[in-house]
Write a protein that holds these residues in place. Structure first.
Motif, short mmCIF file in Angstrom:
data_model
loop_
_atom_site.label_atom_id
_atom_site.label_comp_id
_atom_site.label_asym_id
_atom_site.label_seq_id
_atom_site.Cartn_x
_atom_site.Cartn_y
_atom_site.Cartn_z
N VAL A 126 -58.33 -86.02 -52.22
CA VAL A 126 -59.45 -86.94 -51.75
C VAL A 126 -59.08 -88.22 -50.97
N ALA A 127 -58.10 -88.74 -51.33
CA ALA A 127 -57.14 -89.79 -50.45
C ALA A 127 -56.88 -89.41 -49.17
N PHE A 128 -56.24 -88.11 -49.17
CA PHE A 128 -55.70 -87.46 -48.16
C PHE A 128 -56.66 -87.31 -47.25
N LEU A 129 -57.67 -86.75 -47.42
CA LEU A 129 -58.62 -86.49 -46.47
C LEU A 129 -59.32 -87.68 -45.84
N THR A 130 -59.68 -88.54 -46.76
CA THR A 130 -60.07 -89.94 -46.40
C THR A 130 -59.21 -90.58 -45.14
N LEU A 131 -57.88 -90.44 -45.64
CA LEU A 131 -56.96 -91.38 -44.59
C LEU A 131 -56.40 -90.44 -43.34
N VAL A 132 -56.51 -88.94 -43.68
CA VAL A 132 -56.28 -88.24 -42.15
C VAL A 132 -56.74 -88.96 -40.98
N PRO A 133 -58.14 -89.38 -40.72
CA PRO A 133 -58.54 -89.79 -39.53
C PRO A 133 -57.73 -90.82 -39.03
N SER A 134 -57.42 -91.81 -39.77
CA SER A 134 -56.43 -93.15 -39.43
C SER A 134 -55.31 -92.61 -38.91
N ILE A 135 -54.67 -91.69 -39.80
CA ILE A 135 -53.21 -91.25 -39.27
C ILE A 135 -53.28 -90.48 -38.01
N ALA A 136 -54.18 -89.65 -37.87
CA ALA A 136 -54.37 -88.96 -36.51
C ALA A 136 -54.60 -90.05 -35.31
N ALA A 137 -55.61 -90.85 -35.58
CA ALA A 137 -55.76 -91.85 -34.45
C ALA A 137 -54.49 -92.82 -33.88
N THR A 138 -53.94 -93.36 -35.13
CA THR A 138 -52.75 -94.06 -34.83
C THR A 138 -51.70 -93.46 -33.98
N TRP A 139 -51.36 -92.03 -34.35
CA TRP A 139 -50.25 -91.42 -33.77
C TRP A 139 -50.82 -91.11 -32.43
N ALA A 159 -53.13 -103.63 -46.20
CA ALA A 159 -52.42 -102.82 -44.85
C ALA A 159 -53.67 -101.93 -44.56
N LEU A 160 -54.47 -101.43 -45.36
CA LEU A 160 -55.62 -100.07 -44.77
C LEU A 160 -56.72 -101.05 -44.53
N LEU A 161 -57.02 -102.47 -44.79
CA LEU A 161 -58.10 -103.11 -44.32
C LEU A 161 -57.81 -103.88 -43.03
N ARG A 162 -56.49 -104.61 -43.10
CA ARG A 162 -56.30 -105.26 -41.72
C ARG A 162 -55.82 -104.62 -40.49
N GLY A 163 -54.97 -103.26 -40.85
CA GLY A 163 -54.38 -102.51 -39.90
C GLY A 163 -55.31 -101.96 -39.09
N PRO A 164 -56.53 -100.99 -39.58
CA PRO A 164 -57.34 -100.61 -38.54
C PRO A 164 -58.55 -101.58 -37.94
N ILE A 165 -58.66 -102.65 -38.52
CA ILE A 165 -59.50 -103.49 -37.75
C ILE A 165 -58.70 -104.18 -36.75
N LEU A 166 -57.44 -104.57 -36.74
CA LEU A 166 -56.63 -105.04 -35.49
C LEU A 166 -56.48 -103.84 -34.50
N ILE A 172 -60.90 -95.10 -31.79
CA ILE A 172 -61.78 -96.29 -32.52
C ILE A 172 -62.80 -95.79 -33.48
N ALA A 173 -63.35 -94.65 -33.10
CA ALA A 173 -64.36 -93.78 -33.97
C ALA A 173 -63.49 -93.42 -35.28
N MET A 174 -62.47 -92.67 -35.04
CA MET A 174 -61.62 -92.10 -36.21
C MET A 174 -60.85 -93.17 -36.96
N GLU A 175 -60.68 -94.40 -36.36
CA GLU A 175 -60.26 -95.57 -37.48
C GLU A 175 -61.55 -95.95 -38.16
N ALA A 176 -62.59 -95.99 -37.67
CA ALA A 176 -63.71 -96.67 -38.28
C ALA A 176 -64.16 -95.67 -39.43
N VAL A 177 -64.09 -94.57 -39.30
CA VAL A 177 -64.49 -93.61 -40.35
C VAL A 177 -63.47 -93.76 -41.43
N ALA A 178 -62.01 -93.67 -41.01
CA ALA A 178 -61.12 -93.74 -42.23
C ALA A 178 -61.41 -95.14 -42.86
#
Length: 434
Positions: free
Chosen positions: A224-237, A289-296, A390-396
């Motif tokens: 569940v955590a993996f699927l939740t965070l995959v959009p952020s991992i993908a967007a960052t890279w 990290a999971l709050l500040r990183g995506p917002i920044l 931006i959209a993928m980070e917001a979802v994550a």
């Protein structure tokens, strides 16, 4: 994990020729930085190569993607090879392969040479980063997170310094497409000699090539955590891939900044800031990290799109710095949570799964962007790419807020994040009596 004193490490090199654990640690930190330096060095040159050999932006992104895909495949098959044959043999082989790729770049005569050099470079980086990360953790002081910290700093710093150094040499030095590679060839030759003298921290287990079998899995308790965070991992890279593959073209075509140095500076703005942030934010909790990183990161990308729309190069650079501040925490927070929550016996496989997502995101979107540039133009592609990030980070971010748990603190304590580009297997350290 046990860390051994200098006199308790199994070595094949005579003791009088062996360097200390501390010296080996810093030598390998420099080696990792040089590998990422070499990976970023071609970025400011892509517009120069494109002008010399008259190829399209799609070819540029293809050359870039070839490196990422070769790195991914190598990680899948050989990410834990040093666990089974020893750290030093893998490191020596990796640096020699990197040296071959560097020489291929130095003598490149066509686009085919570029593809070949990037593929060879990807194989070398895939071989080396997992082994270096594991060895740094083997050699770090007891009760220390220095190994994980230095892998982050060396990776981000290597990318940034490589891009800016290459840009400076292309802009102001003779032999602009060769000099940086000949300098790197000398540096890697010195690194090979140094690696011959480092202590070996792992005893071969006899599996050898039989260990070259990829294992990628996500256990039920992490899914569940993996699927939740995959959009952020993908967007960052994917954002990092855009800067490395098309940053130079964006500077030249959209902002009308002709110097190759600009292509290096835009990578520095993102990756250099990410490396500095790794130092300054090393004590952030996973939740922070999971709050500040995506917002920044979302804020930085939004401002970058505004800079592109107004053709303000200074706003674009400032926005890239903001995105860089969010870049590292977004990824490392996800990595720390997922690896910390994974059972020890499947942790390396989970890390491999994370990097499968990462390197696919680093390469495939860049190729798609190259196709879109051909059809819609560079500006429209940049806007669309940025909005998707931006959209993928917001979802994550929304998902991670829903799944926050007291276990995240435990996860961070159990497994500090290794750097992007490395699969850190759980090392088998040789005991003092083996």
């Amino acid at each position: 994990m046990q860390n051994l004193p200098d006199d308790a490490v199994r070595v094949e090199t005579p003791a009088r020729y062996r360097i200390s654990n501390s010296a080996a640690f810093w030598l390998l930190s420099i080696a990792l930085g040089l590998l990422l330096f070499a990976s970023a060095a071609p970025s400011p040159m892509y517009p120069v190569y494109q002008q010399m050999w008259h190829y399209s932006s799609l070819v540029s992104t293809g050359v870039y993607a070839a490196n990422a895909i070769a790195l991914l495949v190598t990680l899948l098959f050989a990410g834990s090879l040093s666990d089974h044959v020893g750290r030093r043999p893998v490191l020596i082989a990796a640096v020699l392969v990197e040296l071959a790729g560097t020489l291929a770049f130095a003598e490149a005569q066509s686009v085919t040479w570029l593809f070949t050099a990037r593929i060879v470079q990807g194989i070398a980086t895939g071989l080396a980063t997992g082994a270096i990360t594991a060895t740094l953790i083997d050699l770090q002081p007891a009760e220390s997170r220095l190994g994980a910290l230095m892998t982050n700093v060396a990776a981000g710093g290597g990318l940034a310094v490589g891009a800016i150094s290459s840009g400076l040499l292309v802009a102001y030095a003779p032999a602009p497409t060769r000099l940086v590679y000949w300098l790197l060839a000398v540096a890697f030759t010195v690194i090979v000699i140094g690696v011959l003298l480092i202590p070996e921290t792992v005893a071969p287990d006899g599996r050898g090539l039989a260990s070259l079998k990829p294992k990628v899995s996500v256990p039920q308790e992490v899914r569940v955590a993996f699927l939740t965070l995959v959009p952020s991992i993908a967007a960052t890279w994917a954002l990092g891939g855009l800067y490395l593959a098309l940053g130079g073209a964006l500077m030249k075509v959209h902002f009308h900044v002709g110097t190759p140095l600009a292509g290096g500076l835009v990578v520095v703005a993102l990756q250099g800031t990410s490396a500095v942030t790794a130092l300054l934010a090393r004590d952030w909790t996973i939740d922070q990290a999971l709050l500040r990183g995506p917002i920044l990161l979302m804020s930085g990308v939004s401002l970058a799109l505004l800079g592109a729309a107004t053709e303000s190069v200074w706003l674009f650079f400032a926005a890239s710095v903001v995105a860089g501040v969010g870049f590292g925490p977004s990824f490392s927070g996800a990595l720390r949570m997922l690896t910390g929550l994974s059972p020890a016996e499947t942790r390396a496989e989970v890390v491999t799964a994370i990097y499968v997502v990462s390197y696919l995101s680093l390469s495939v979107p860049a190729v798609i962007a190259g196709l879109c540039v051909q059809r819609f133009g560079l500006a429209a592609t940049t806007y669309g790419y940025g909005l998707i990030v931006i959209a993928m980070e917001a979802v994550a971010l929304a998902g991670s807020l829903r799944h926050r748990s007291p276990h995240t603190a435990l996860a961070g304590h159990l497994c500090p994040a290794p750097c992007p580009g490395s699969v850190a297997p759980m090392p088998r350290v040789v005991s003092a009596h083996s």
